[in-house]
Design an enzyme around this catalytic site. Structure first.
Site, PDB file in Angstrom:
ATOM      1  N   CYS A 385     -10.621  30.242 -18.102  1.00 28.47           N
ATOM      2  CA  CYS A 385     -11.860  30.809 -18.775  1.00 28.47           C
ATOM      3  C   CYS A 385     -12.833  31.656 -18.064  1.00 28.47           C
ATOM      4  CB  CYS A 385     -12.531  29.591 -19.502  1.00 28.47           C
ATOM      5  SG  CYS A 385     -13.302  30.127 -20.938  1.00 28.47           S
ATOM      6  N   HIS A 511      -8.062  26.758 -22.275  1.00 28.67           N
ATOM      7  CA  HIS A 511      -8.332  25.770 -21.161  1.00 28.67           C
ATOM      8  C   HIS A 511      -7.037  24.713 -21.320  1.00 28.67           C
ATOM      9  CE1 HIS A 511     -12.638  25.888 -20.195  1.00 28.67           C
ATOM     10  NE2 HIS A 511     -12.671  26.553 -21.422  1.00 28.67           N
ATOM     11  N   GLU A 513      -5.916  22.652 -19.555  1.00 29.58           N
ATOM     12  CA  GLU A 513      -6.241  21.264 -18.944  1.00 29.58           C
ATOM     13  C   GLU A 513      -6.127  20.431 -19.885  1.00 29.58           C
ATOM     14  OE1 GLU A 513      -8.485  23.554 -18.577  1.00 29.58           O
ATOM     15  OE2 GLU A 513     -10.401  23.155 -18.672  1.00 29.58           O
TER      16      GLU A 513
HETATM   17  N1  GLN Z   1     -19.144  31.323 -20.025  1.00 30.18           N
HETATM   18  C1  GLN Z   1     -17.966  32.094 -20.349  1.00 30.18           C
HETATM   19  C2  GLN Z   1     -17.979  32.216 -21.716  1.00 30.18           C
HETATM   20  O1  GLN Z   1     -18.925  31.830 -22.584  1.00 30.18           O
HETATM   21  C3  GLN Z   1     -16.781  31.136 -19.812  1.00 30.18           C
HETATM   22  C4  GLN Z   1     -16.575  29.797 -20.750  1.00 30.18           C
HETATM   23  C5  GLN Z   1     -15.987  28.701 -20.099  1.00 30.18           C
HETATM   24  O2  GLN Z   1     -15.516  28.905 -18.915  1.00 30.18           O
HETATM   25  N2  GLN Z   1     -15.680  27.740 -20.642  1.00 30.18           N
HETATM   26  O3  GLN Z   1     -17.327  33.067 -22.154  1.00 30.18           O
END
Ligand code: GLN
Length: 541
Positions: A385, A511, A513
């Site tokens: 992310c 994600h 994970e």
């Molecule tokens: N802050 C970034 C976004 O909103 C990444 C979000 C995250 O890592 N969950 O796109």
């Protein structure tokens, strides 16, 4: 709803928080599942946030995201990892969510002129939330109540579960109280008094636990069992010990099975005792507890490294990769701000570097330094992310000549917004539950590393973000060596990037994970750790 055929287990906590109620609930679910029962798990949180999505990791640890895009308590991660249950929007209710429903109904005129009160209206809504788990076919629904007996905000929840005992039939409901038996080293004694008092708080509200599970550092002696039984009004055989485990949280179900907790539960619920099959779990545990080979050193750079709960699923998923590779892991948390002065010595000797998700500018430049170090030193790298966004920015700045490139999240005036706000987010003003959340499909490029890792042409993974790869920069970043290997089916959203020529460099917008379990590691984690394992072997040869 088929609550008539379903049994309900309520797990409350006593004396202190952080007793591992979530892990205990998840372990019980695993044992019942391995005896052939269809089980669900749910968490009730008595705080007023509608969900934990807007809470700081300092307050709450990780926000766990389910397939259907609900932002939930991290205990749901244990539920899915241990018991393989699939959680959804019915799996986590907060007081905020309950009260919102009550107040919205009041505004609609749904209470027909009555005074709206905690009892019965809020408690009714809580009862509905509990029953909502009991879908067709569910045989045992487990509800964990957050907080500790005696918390003022928990009272309506205790009242609701007490009433459910009456309404669903006492024989269909089981109350389990998880409590702490502290050890006083000065007097070398285990103390039962706090648990007696905690049970008496429950008694005041009309709940007498059926089973008392005692968290303890030391083995309880017969005198403790007898005392606890008498003062807590729980039969001697229903006082169960849960000792601290030494090596892995995945030992807990095995320990509880040794105490015959699952047999006790089924007996109390009047359900037949089928055979318990823990063979796969025990084989997994062997690898988790005594892996072979030399240690693989994985560095995780984030801004809450002192707070492991903030990266709970990340650390768990890395562990799953270690179990699959049968290698011991050394997990090293690196505060990303510590990398910002140009000193990268903390990254030396790592076999793999992972940059996880996150929000806000603090620590970003350190994360970028970690990406750069992994890229330049050919160290296996997994970006997740925000970690993917950092990998894109790093390539833009250092290989594509886009000096000052950034995400518009961190620098709204950047000349090169290689990461920018998604179109769908532009008119969003509310913060709660408004990100791109939950499961979305991703098409994998054939012949890419991501394609071979997943071994398929398309995957679905869970998301939680507002910003995305800016498509205007696809070409220039491709020329700088970044391969786009995963895209949304309409081709619009970049989901995975990688670096051909590097030994293992993958970064994803989702994600992975959240979908990893000890028996079924997410492929990205499995292969990341496998690649890091190879590097470790080289380092040691
Ligand atoms: N802050 C970034 C976004 O909103 C990444 C979000 C995250 O890592 N969950 O796109």
């Amino acid at each position: 709803m088929s609550e008539r055929n379903c049994r309900f287990i309520f797990i409350t906590g006593g004396v202190v928080s952080s007793l591992g109620k979530g892990i205990t609930a998840a372990s019980i679910a695993l044992l019942l599942k391995q005896r052939g029962y269809r089980v669900t798990l749910q968490k009730l949180d008595p705080y007023l946030n509608v969900d934990p999505g807007t809470m700081s990791p300092y307050q709450h640890g990780e926000v766990y995201v389910t397939d259907d895009g609900t932002e939930t308590d991290l205990d749901l991660g244990h539920y899915e990892r241990f018991a393989g249950v699939s959680c959804n929007r019915n799996s986590n209710y907060t007081a905020g969510k309950i009260y919102s429903a009550v107040i919205a109904r009041e505004r609609r005129g749904g209470y027909l002129g009555r005074t709206v009160q905690v009892i019965p209206h809020v408690t009714d809504e809580i009862k509905k939330a509990v029953i909502s788990q009991a879908e067709e076919g569910v045989e045992i629904a487990i509800t964990e109540l957050g907080g500790t007996a005696g918390d003022i905000e928990g009272l309506p929840f205790l009242e609701a579960i007490r009433e459910l005992g009456l309404e669903l039939g006492r024989e269909n409901v089981l109350y389990i109280h998880l409590t702490l038996i502290p050890y006083l080293s000065a007097s070398r004694e285990l103390k039962t008094k706090p648990s007696q008092q905690s049970a008496s708080i429950l008694r005041n509200i009309g709940i007498i636990p059926d089973i008392l599970i005692c968290r303890t550092e030391m083995s309880l002696q017969e005198e403790h069992f007898i005392k606890l039984s008498m003062f807590c009004n729980v039969p001697r055989e229903a006082v169960v010990e849960e000792r601290d485990v030494e090596n892995s949280i995945y030992e807990v179900p095995v320990e509880l099975a040794e105490q015959k907790l699952d047999e006790l539960i089924l007996d109390r619920l009047g359900l037949p005792l089928s055979e318990l099959d823990l063979s796969d779990w025990k084989e997994m545990l062997r690898r988790a507890v005594s892996p072979s080979g030399s240690a693989v050193r994985i560095g995780v750079t984030g801004k809450y490294m002192g707070l492991r709960d903030a990266y709970k699923s990340i650390f768990e998923a890395i562990t799953h990769g270690g179990i699959a590779a049968d290698v011991p892991l050394e997990l090293i948390g690196i505060e990303s701000e510590d990398l910002e002065g140009g000193d990268t010595s903390r990254l030396e000797g790592l076999d793999g570097i992972l940059v996880p998700g996150g929000f806000g500018y603090r620590g970003i430049e350190g994360k970028m330094a970690a990406v750069r170090y992994a890229r330049e030193n050919d160290i296996p790298f997994l970006g997740i992310c925000l970690g993917m966004q950092c990998a894109v920015i790093e390539t833009a700045r250092h290989l594509a000549g886009l000096e000052g490139a950034n995400s518009s999240e961190f620098d709204p005036d950047t000349p090169y917004p290689v990461i920018h706000l998604m179109d769908s987010q532009k008119d969003v003003t509310d913060k709660g539950g408004t990100m791109r959340l939950g499961l979305y499909p991703c098409e994998l490029r054939s012949g890419s590393l991501a394609g071979s890792v997943y071994g398929t042409g398309s995957v679905s993974e869970r998301h939680r973000h507002r910003y995305e790869f800016n498509n205007e920069y696809r070409e220039i970043l491709r020329d700088a060596g970044l391969l786009i290997s995963g895209l949304s089916p309409d081709g619009e959203l970049v989901e995975i990037v990688e670096r051909p020529g590097h030994r293992w460099f993958v970064a994803c917008q989702f994600h992975p994970e959240f979908t990893s379990g000890p028996l079924k590691p997410n492929p990205l984690f499995r292969e990341f750790i496998a690649a890091a394992g190879k590097r470790s072997l080289e380092r040691h040869s």
